[in-house]
Design a protein around this motif. Sequence first.
Motif, PDB file in Angstrom:
ATOM      1  N   PRO A 100      -6.022   6.593  -7.908  1.00 21.59           N
ATOM      2  CA  PRO A 100      -5.245   7.681  -7.724  1.00 21.59           C
ATOM      3  C   PRO A 100      -4.054   7.674  -8.665  1.00 21.59           C
ATOM      4  N   PHE A 101      -3.345   6.523  -8.707  1.00 19.29           N
ATOM      5  CA  PHE A 101      -2.136   6.252  -9.237  1.00 19.29           C
ATOM      6  C   PHE A 101      -2.481   6.223 -10.716  1.00 19.29           C
ATOM      7  N   LEU A 102      -3.461   5.864 -11.181  1.00 18.36           N
ATOM      8  CA  LEU A 102      -3.537   5.920 -12.768  1.00 18.36           C
ATOM      9  C   LEU A 102      -3.792   7.409 -12.999  1.00 18.36           C
ATOM     10  N   LEU A 127      -2.607   7.553  -0.527  1.00 21.37           N
ATOM     11  CA  LEU A 127      -2.523   7.501   1.003  1.00 21.37           C
ATOM     12  C   LEU A 127      -3.793   8.260   1.621  1.00 21.37           C
ATOM     13  N   ALA A 128      -3.921   9.257   0.891  1.00 21.19           N
ATOM     14  CA  ALA A 128      -5.192  10.190   1.387  1.00 21.19           C
ATOM     15  C   ALA A 128      -6.645   9.506   1.213  1.00 21.19           C
ATOM     16  N   SER A 129      -6.297   8.635  -0.141  1.00 23.23           N
ATOM     17  CA  SER A 129      -7.530   7.899  -0.607  1.00 23.23           C
ATOM     18  C   SER A 129      -7.965   6.643   0.264  1.00 23.23           C
ATOM     19  N   LEU A 130      -7.057   6.026   0.500  1.00 23.39           N
ATOM     20  CA  LEU A 130      -7.058   4.864   1.387  1.00 23.39           C
ATOM     21  C   LEU A 130      -7.390   5.266   2.683  1.00 23.39           C
ATOM     22  N   GLY A 182      -3.827  21.536  -2.316  1.00 17.28           N
ATOM     23  CA  GLY A 182      -4.513  22.590  -1.806  1.00 17.28           C
ATOM     24  C   GLY A 182      -5.515  22.291  -0.844  1.00 17.28           C
ATOM     25  N   GLY A 183      -6.270  23.226  -0.716  1.00 15.88           N
ATOM     26  CA  GLY A 183      -7.445  22.903   0.344  1.00 15.88           C
ATOM     27  C   GLY A 183      -8.404  21.702   0.163  1.00 15.88           C
ATOM     28  N   GLY A 184      -8.738  21.598  -0.988  1.00 18.37           N
ATOM     29  CA  GLY A 184      -9.429  20.181  -1.551  1.00 18.37           C
ATOM     30  C   GLY A 184      -8.625  18.881  -0.986  1.00 18.37           C
ATOM     31  N   PHE A 185      -7.391  18.756  -1.309  1.00 17.58           N
ATOM     32  CA  PHE A 185      -6.572  17.783  -0.986  1.00 17.58           C
ATOM     33  C   PHE A 185      -6.333  17.535   0.406  1.00 17.58           C
ATOM     34  N   ALA A 186      -5.999  18.696   1.111  1.00 21.80           N
ATOM     35  CA  ALA A 186      -5.769  18.551   2.706  1.00 21.80           C
ATOM     36  C   ALA A 186      -6.891  18.224   3.324  1.00 21.80           C
ATOM     37  N   SER A 187      -8.181  18.710   2.989  1.00 25.16           N
ATOM     38  CA  SER A 187      -9.264  18.440   3.631  1.00 25.16           C
ATOM     39  C   SER A 187      -9.863  16.998   3.205  1.00 25.16           C
ATOM     40  N   GLY A 188      -9.287  16.432   2.253  1.00 23.96           N
ATOM     41  CA  GLY A 188      -9.676  15.037   1.896  1.00 23.96           C
ATOM     42  C   GLY A 188     -10.874  14.919   0.958  1.00 23.96           C
ATOM     43  N   ARG A 189     -11.482  16.516   0.595  1.00 28.23           N
ATOM     44  CA  ARG A 189     -12.742  16.422  -0.272  1.00 28.23           C
ATOM     45  C   ARG A 189     -12.328  15.962  -1.671  1.00 28.23           C
ATOM     46  N   GLN A 190     -11.252  16.224  -2.188  1.00 28.39           N
ATOM     47  CA  GLN A 190     -10.975  15.749  -3.561  1.00 28.39           C
ATOM     48  C   GLN A 190     -11.007  14.258  -3.475  1.00 28.39           C
ATOM     49  N   ALA A 191     -10.292  13.535  -2.471  1.00 26.68           N
ATOM     50  CA  ALA A 191     -10.070  12.383  -2.620  1.00 26.68           C
ATOM     51  C   ALA A 191     -11.494  11.651  -2.505  1.00 26.68           C
ATOM     52  N   ALA A 197       9.385  14.192 -14.129  1.00 26.85           N
ATOM     53  CA  ALA A 197       8.106  13.713 -14.195  1.00 26.85           C
ATOM     54  C   ALA A 197       8.028  12.247 -13.286  1.00 26.85           C
ATOM     55  N   TRP A 198       8.917  11.651 -13.091  1.00 25.87           N
ATOM     56  CA  TRP A 198       9.193  10.451 -12.220  1.00 25.87           C
ATOM     57  C   TRP A 198       8.825  10.887 -10.705  1.00 25.87           C
ATOM     58  N   ALA A 199       9.649  11.676 -10.479  1.00 26.70           N
ATOM     59  CA  ALA A 199       9.694  12.434  -9.000  1.00 26.70           C
ATOM     60  C   ALA A 199       8.297  12.742  -8.681  1.00 26.70           C
ATOM     61  N   GLY A 200       7.802  13.413  -9.544  1.00 27.53           N
ATOM     62  CA  GLY A 200       6.241  14.187  -9.285  1.00 27.53           C
ATOM     63  C   GLY A 200       5.311  13.040  -9.460  1.00 27.53           C
ATOM     64  N   PHE A 201       5.510  11.876  -9.973  1.00 26.76           N
ATOM     65  CA  PHE A 201       4.503  10.805 -10.069  1.00 26.76           C
ATOM     66  C   PHE A 201       4.609  10.021  -8.933  1.00 26.76           C
ATOM     67  N   VAL A 202       5.823   9.668  -8.325  1.00 30.45           N
ATOM     68  CA  VAL A 202       5.990   9.213  -7.196  1.00 30.45           C
ATOM     69  C   VAL A 202       5.338  10.028  -5.924  1.00 30.45           C
ATOM     70  N   ILE A 203       5.716  11.292  -5.816  1.00 27.92           N
ATOM     71  CA  ILE A 203       5.141  12.097  -4.620  1.00 27.92           C
ATOM     72  C   ILE A 203       3.714  12.264  -4.649  1.00 27.92           C
ATOM     73  N   ASN A 204       3.102  12.750  -5.699  1.00 29.68           N
ATOM     74  CA  ASN A 204       1.818  12.719  -6.034  1.00 29.68           C
ATOM     75  C   ASN A 204       1.093  11.547  -5.655  1.00 29.68           C
ATOM     76  N   GLY A 205       1.353  10.622  -6.555  1.00 33.48           N
ATOM     77  CA  GLY A 205       0.746   9.319  -6.622  1.00 33.48           C
ATOM     78  C   GLY A 205       0.761   8.814  -5.191  1.00 33.48           C
TER      79      GLY A 205
END
Length: 366
Positions: A48-50, A240-243, A24-33, A227-235
């Motif tokens: 983030p992966f955990l 990447l955003a956090s780094l 959402g907006g928090g993810f896109a803006s980098g605020r959540q990270a 679940a595996w696909a979602g984990f890879v995409i989201n993780g």
Amino acid sequence: MEKRTFAVPVFLSVAFVWFTTHFGGGFASGRQAAEFFVRHGWYSVFTPFLAMGIDAIIFYYAWDFSVVNKTYDYRSWTDEFYYPYHKLFSNLYEIIFVMTMGVATAVAFATGGSTIQSTLGTPYLPNTIFIAVIIFFLTIFGAKVVRKAATYIGIAIIAGVIVVYGVNAVVSFPQIISVISDQTAKTNVWSALWSMLLYASFQAIAVGAYVAVADVLETREDALKAAWAGFVINGVLLTLASLTVLAYYPDILEIPVPTIFVVNNGVGGALAENIISTLIILGVISTGVNFVFGGVKRIIAWWPNDDTGHSHSIFASLLFVILTWSIARFGLIPLVSKGYGFLGYLGIPILIIPVFYRLIKRKFRS
């Protein structure tokens, strides 16, 4: 000759619903990270992966449970999951989910309206109405349309995130390595892990929106693949955003929109800012659609199956859109959004612990 069309696997379409709700907006803006991960310095390399690993386990169990018990709205799911204590815990979860859905969708209207205003210069109120109309029409045609919208929006968002965050991560790689090698952090590992758990818990509460689209999963293997696909995409994308944000630690913690700061100090400039604005708008629409549809499935479950089912869906969608739009319109977001952290705390005993308990219990039974 029969025309062949590309079909996205059903498990992947469900995984995209998870991602587009998360983004959402928090993810896109980098605020959540920045708030949940980068605030803890170099620990954000793995937290983030955990977090997404915990959510992947929660959602795998939820989808698996839906497939086995044929529960595709969150109330029937919780009634079955918490039995024989469902009268207490189902009601508790419903309160938490409705609060989460209301706040998240209201924030989507507010964020999207502000983003369009800053980008195009159009008034805030018509912008929020425009977003409300899009969310309404995407939710009245059922789970298939929601999954399809999530898939297309998810692909567009992934491409944008990789372009903006990926390029800047490469450019700022020496700074990232410096923070990691120096093990720079203003907190300790336990604070980082606790923040990670709260993030995972708050995201897990959205399970009510995900079981609403699980009717397309035919087998337990499909649930595992989703679940595996979602984990890879989201993780991958959350890391990447956090780094990317981590490269500017700790100064970036005080920046309201870290992503804009990153592109202005890295590469992208005005073009990247436009891409980010587009990602925010796509993100808030997808978040709103997925949450509202989860609520719609709950409302229409009250009515008996008849030929007015579509009318019920239209009414339920309209009800949720108006309610959440009103929250955004009349300034209740600051008051209600303070409960985000509180909801994260509640999610641990009400959802995370029971799911892990059932999984461990099932493991020892097998």
